[in-house]
Design a protein around this motif. Structure first.
Motif, mmCIF file in Angstrom:
data_model
loop_
_atom_site.group_PDB
_atom_site.id
_atom_site.type_symbol
_atom_site.label_atom_id
_atom_site.label_comp_id
_atom_site.label_asym_id
_atom_site.label_seq_id
_atom_site.Cartn_x
_atom_site.Cartn_y
_atom_site.Cartn_z
ATOM 1 N N ASP A 209 1.002 -1.234 0.052
ATOM 2 C CA ASP A 209 0.035 -0.041 -0.174
ATOM 3 C C ASP A 209 0.759 1.298 -0.101
ATOM 4 N N ILE A 210 0.257 2.247 -0.117
ATOM 5 C CA ILE A 210 1.050 3.567 -0.445
ATOM 6 C C ILE A 210 2.092 3.961 0.973
ATOM 7 N N PHE A 211 1.371 3.780 1.934
ATOM 8 C CA PHE A 211 2.278 4.155 3.140
ATOM 9 C C PHE A 211 3.285 3.198 3.418
ATOM 10 N N HIS A 212 3.438 2.013 3.312
ATOM 11 C CA HIS A 212 4.482 1.020 3.170
ATOM 12 C C HIS A 212 5.449 1.383 2.163
ATOM 13 N N ASN A 213 5.045 1.944 0.913
ATOM 14 C CA ASN A 213 5.886 2.509 0.061
ATOM 15 C C ASN A 213 6.642 3.689 0.331
ATOM 16 N N ILE A 214 5.884 4.392 1.007
ATOM 17 C CA ILE A 214 6.607 5.681 1.519
ATOM 18 C C ILE A 214 7.652 5.493 2.548
ATOM 19 N N GLU A 215 7.234 4.358 3.486
ATOM 20 C CA GLU A 215 8.321 4.111 4.296
ATOM 21 C C GLU A 215 9.432 3.381 3.987
ATOM 22 N N GLU A 216 9.153 2.333 3.225
ATOM 23 C CA GLU A 216 10.190 1.622 2.509
ATOM 24 C C GLU A 216 10.978 2.374 1.485
ATOM 25 N N LYS A 217 10.558 3.008 0.526
ATOM 26 C CA LYS A 217 11.094 3.672 -0.677
ATOM 27 C C LYS A 217 11.544 5.044 -0.507
ATOM 28 N N VAL A 218 11.011 5.741 0.479
ATOM 29 C CA VAL A 218 11.329 7.045 0.485
ATOM 30 C C VAL A 218 11.936 7.589 1.680
ATOM 31 N N LEU A 219 11.386 7.068 2.883
ATOM 32 C CA LEU A 219 11.674 7.648 4.197
ATOM 33 C C LEU A 219 12.903 6.574 4.905
ATOM 34 N N ARG A 220 13.048 5.529 4.306
ATOM 35 C CA ARG A 220 14.184 4.675 4.769
ATOM 36 C C ARG A 220 15.693 5.406 4.763
ATOM 37 N N GLU A 221 16.307 5.569 5.640
ATOM 38 C CA GLU A 221 18.010 6.378 5.466
ATOM 39 C C GLU A 221 18.527 5.532 4.099
ATOM 40 N N ASP A 222 18.442 4.375 4.053
ATOM 41 C CA ASP A 222 19.199 3.563 3.128
ATOM 42 C C ASP A 222 18.389 3.480 1.502
ATOM 43 N N ALA A 223 17.403 4.068 1.741
ATOM 44 C CA ALA A 223 16.560 4.154 0.298
ATOM 45 C C ALA A 223 17.113 5.029 -0.573
ATOM 46 N N PHE A 224 17.349 4.812 -1.817
ATOM 47 C CA PHE A 224 17.998 5.711 -3.060
ATOM 48 C C PHE A 224 17.259 7.027 -2.868
ATOM 49 N N LEU A 225 15.793 6.885 -2.633
ATOM 50 C CA LEU A 225 15.181 8.124 -2.799
ATOM 51 C C LEU A 225 15.215 9.187 -1.798
ATOM 52 N N PHE A 226 15.821 8.707 -0.445
ATOM 53 C CA PHE A 226 16.005 9.322 0.663
ATOM 54 C C PHE A 226 17.102 10.551 0.340
ATOM 55 N N ARG A 227 18.044 10.254 -0.289
ATOM 56 C CA ARG A 227 18.918 11.354 -0.612
ATOM 57 C C ARG A 227 19.049 11.773 -2.145
ATOM 58 N N ASP A 228 18.099 11.333 -2.930
ATOM 59 C CA ASP A 228 18.132 11.388 -4.397
ATOM 60 C C ASP A 228 17.851 12.995 -4.666
ATOM 61 N N VAL A 229 16.716 13.276 -3.906
ATOM 62 C CA VAL A 229 16.325 14.963 -4.215
ATOM 63 C C VAL A 229 17.612 15.718 -3.787
ATOM 64 N N ASP A 230 18.101 15.582 -2.751
ATOM 65 C CA ASP A 230 19.394 16.382 -2.134
ATOM 66 C C ASP A 230 20.454 16.411 -3.345
ATOM 67 N N PHE A 231 20.874 15.050 -3.816
ATOM 68 C CA PHE A 231 21.685 15.081 -4.654
ATOM 69 C C PHE A 231 21.417 15.676 -6.038
ATOM 70 N N VAL A 232 20.454 15.614 -6.697
ATOM 71 C CA VAL A 232 20.181 16.221 -7.797
ATOM 72 C C VAL A 232 20.285 17.626 -7.697
ATOM 73 N N LEU A 233 19.708 18.183 -6.577
ATOM 74 C CA LEU A 233 19.653 19.612 -6.388
ATOM 75 C C LEU A 233 21.194 20.165 -6.271
ATOM 76 N N ARG A 234 21.844 19.426 -5.352
ATOM 77 C CA ARG A 234 23.329 20.105 -5.119
ATOM 78 C C ARG A 234 24.165 19.679 -6.379
ATOM 79 N N SER A 235 23.806 18.747 -7.566
ATOM 80 C CA SER A 235 24.515 18.628 -8.771
ATOM 81 C C SER A 235 24.359 19.778 -9.587
ATOM 82 N N GLU A 236 23.188 20.430 -9.361
ATOM 83 C CA GLU A 236 22.717 21.507 -10.271
ATOM 84 C C GLU A 236 22.804 22.789 -10.160
ATOM 85 N N LEU A 237 22.839 23.101 -8.619
ATOM 86 C CA LEU A 237 22.835 24.380 -8.026
ATOM 87 C C LEU A 237 23.957 24.881 -7.194
ATOM 88 N N VAL A 238 24.683 26.016 -7.385
ATOM 89 C CA VAL A 238 25.792 26.378 -7.005
ATOM 90 C C VAL A 238 25.693 26.819 -5.531
#
Length: 466
Positions: A209-238
């Motif tokens: 369900d959606i909340f298990h996906n959020i927990e497992e795929k976005v909010l867990r520290e070892d999930a790649f999406l946990f850091r990906d937004v931060d990574f994308v922004l820092r690669s684009e922005l000075v």
């Protein structure tokens, strides 16, 4: 089903150019994980060619890497052993191979330019003197939108005016996510969180369900999406701290320049400057009332990507707690209570995308040419679509709720529609209510349409199956 399903238009563009037999210098760019490499690989698999992936390393190692790849491709053992000495020798080697049509894709081109800023001018020289009259199909691609535009399309770039075309690859539309997931409610919920970036949406487990996906795929520290937004922004922005502040402010519901300035404690000139850059990078978009022109001063600012919006709404404010392992706590205390409202603010954009799909098949009361939202002095209508000939207007309210009283909402919508100033004396008016489910609907009439989720799903799949 492949996440590549909506790339038929881009593939058709590539195939048409390939069959044209003219030399091509094509620029393909877009954010990380949006599917550029997949698009290029599938195109090359149907034709003759190779994709060379640049890496962040010295020029010598880059050229050695390309020598090995080209040596394997052309079965040239001598090249694999000797390597290119410089970019001139690389292009000289290519010139010997341009008597027949083939695709050469250089992926992550900005990495090469960063290491050797002279590369664009060297390519300019070879293009002007030899390659433009050859059979080569050259693709330059990259994930840094700003660097790709600067190195290939900017007036100051030596390659300015040389490209024969460009494709800015966008995330997948909602209709294609719906086609992939086969379930309207699941598609709405997952698209609200993961958006249309193929790698993001495909990371979701459709069996959870959606909340298990959020927990497992976005909010867990070892999930790649946990850091990906931060990574994308820092690669684009000075200067990421100001950008982060502005993006966080928008995600918290501050959509005007004034509210963003007050929330961030930044001057209007600074906020305008940074918003302009965020818009250029397709991280933020400016929405104006559909009845007004682009010069309207009543623009509102929103995050372009749903995952970025979710990240700044729920991850960024709770990052320290999440890093301490409090994932379940954040889901229960912060995500669940606010989730329906969060989805609701994205639902109208998904309905707009469905309406665009319906509009292509002439399934709405008229074929519209413009669609958007309308607001004025505290009044707002979620979706308004317009056609000038004959003057026709459709007003639509979207509710991500169950048991919606459609009859009451219809009466309120009629009142608000009377305040919309557009072709008032000549227009033909239509109304639409969209909800998860209805407790009651308005009386059937040619001027009023009601869709619940099941209605939308059935209509969408009827068209998709055809």
């Amino acid at each position: 089903m492949s996440v590549f399903l909506d790339r038929h238009r881009e593939t058709s563009m590539l195939e048409s150019r390939y069959l044209g037999r003219k030399a091509e210098l094509l620029v393909i760019y877009g954010r990380r994980r949006v599917g550029k490499s997949e698009l290029i690989d599938r195109f090359i698999a149907r034709e003759k060619g190779i994709r060379l992936l640049a890496r962040e390393e010295s020029r010598t190692l880059q050229l050695r890497h390309f020598s090995l790849k080209l040596g394997d491709y052309y079965n040239d053992n001598f090249l694999k052993k000797t390597s290119f000495a410089d970019w001139d020798s690389f292009f000289e080697y290519l010139l010997k191979r341009t008597d027949e049509r083939f695709v050469l894709s250089i992926d992550e081109f900005p990495y090469l330019v960063k290491e050797d800023p002279s590369l664009p001018s060297i390519l300019q020289d070879y293009w002007d003197t030899h390659l433009k009259d050859s059979q080569i199909f050259l693709i330059l691609s990259g994930s840094s939108i700003s660097m790709m535009e600067e190195s290939t399309m900017d007036h100051a770039s030596p390659l300015f005016g040389r490209r024969t075309g460009q494709i800015l690859l966008q995330p997948l539309r909602f209709i294609h996510i719906l086609e992939y997931l086969k379930d309207m409610q699941k598609a709405v919920e997952l698209y609200s969180v993961f958006g249309g970036t193929p790698a993001y949406i495909m990371s979701a487990d459709t069996n959870l369900d959606i909340f298990h996906n959020i927990e497992e795929k976005v909010l867990r520290e070892d999930a790649f999406l946990f850091r990906d937004v931060d990574f994308v922004l820092r690669s684009e922005l000075v200067e990421p701290r100001y950008y982060f502040s502005i993006l966080f402010s928008i995600a918290q519901g501050n959509h005007t320049i004034g509210l963003i300035c007050n929330d961030c404690g930044l001057s209007k000139s600074i906020v305008n400057k940074y918003l302009s850059i965020l818009i250029d990078l397709h991280l933020v978009y400016r929405r104006i009332p559909v009845t007004e022109g682009n010069k309207s001063r009543r623009g509102l600012y929103f995050l372009s990507d749903n995952l970025f919006d979710f990240w700044f709404s729920f991850v960024h404010p709770n990052i320290e707690s999440l890093e301490r392992g409090n994932t379940r706590l954040i889901v229960d205390q912060f995500v669940r209570p606010r989730f329906s409202r969060y989805v609701g603010r994205h639902f109208e954009a998904m309905v707009m995308d469905l309406f665009d799909f319906f509009n292509e098949h002439h399934l709405l009361p008229f074929v519209y040419t413009r669609i958007g939202s309308w607001w004025y002095r505290g009044e707002e209508i979620d979706i308004v679509s317009l056609s000038d000939d004959p003057p026709s207007i459709l007003f639509c309210e979207c509710k991500w709720q169950d048991n919606v009283d459609g009859k009451k909402l219809y009466a309120e919508l009629i009142k608000k529609a009377g305040r919309v100033s557009w072709q008032n004396e000549r227009r033909r008016e239509y109304y639409c209510i969209v909800a998860r489910t209805f407790s009651r609907r308005p009386e059937a009439d040619e001027q009023i349409i009601c869709y619940d989720l099941l209605d939308l799903e059935c209509l969408a799949f009827r068209l998709l199956d055809n």
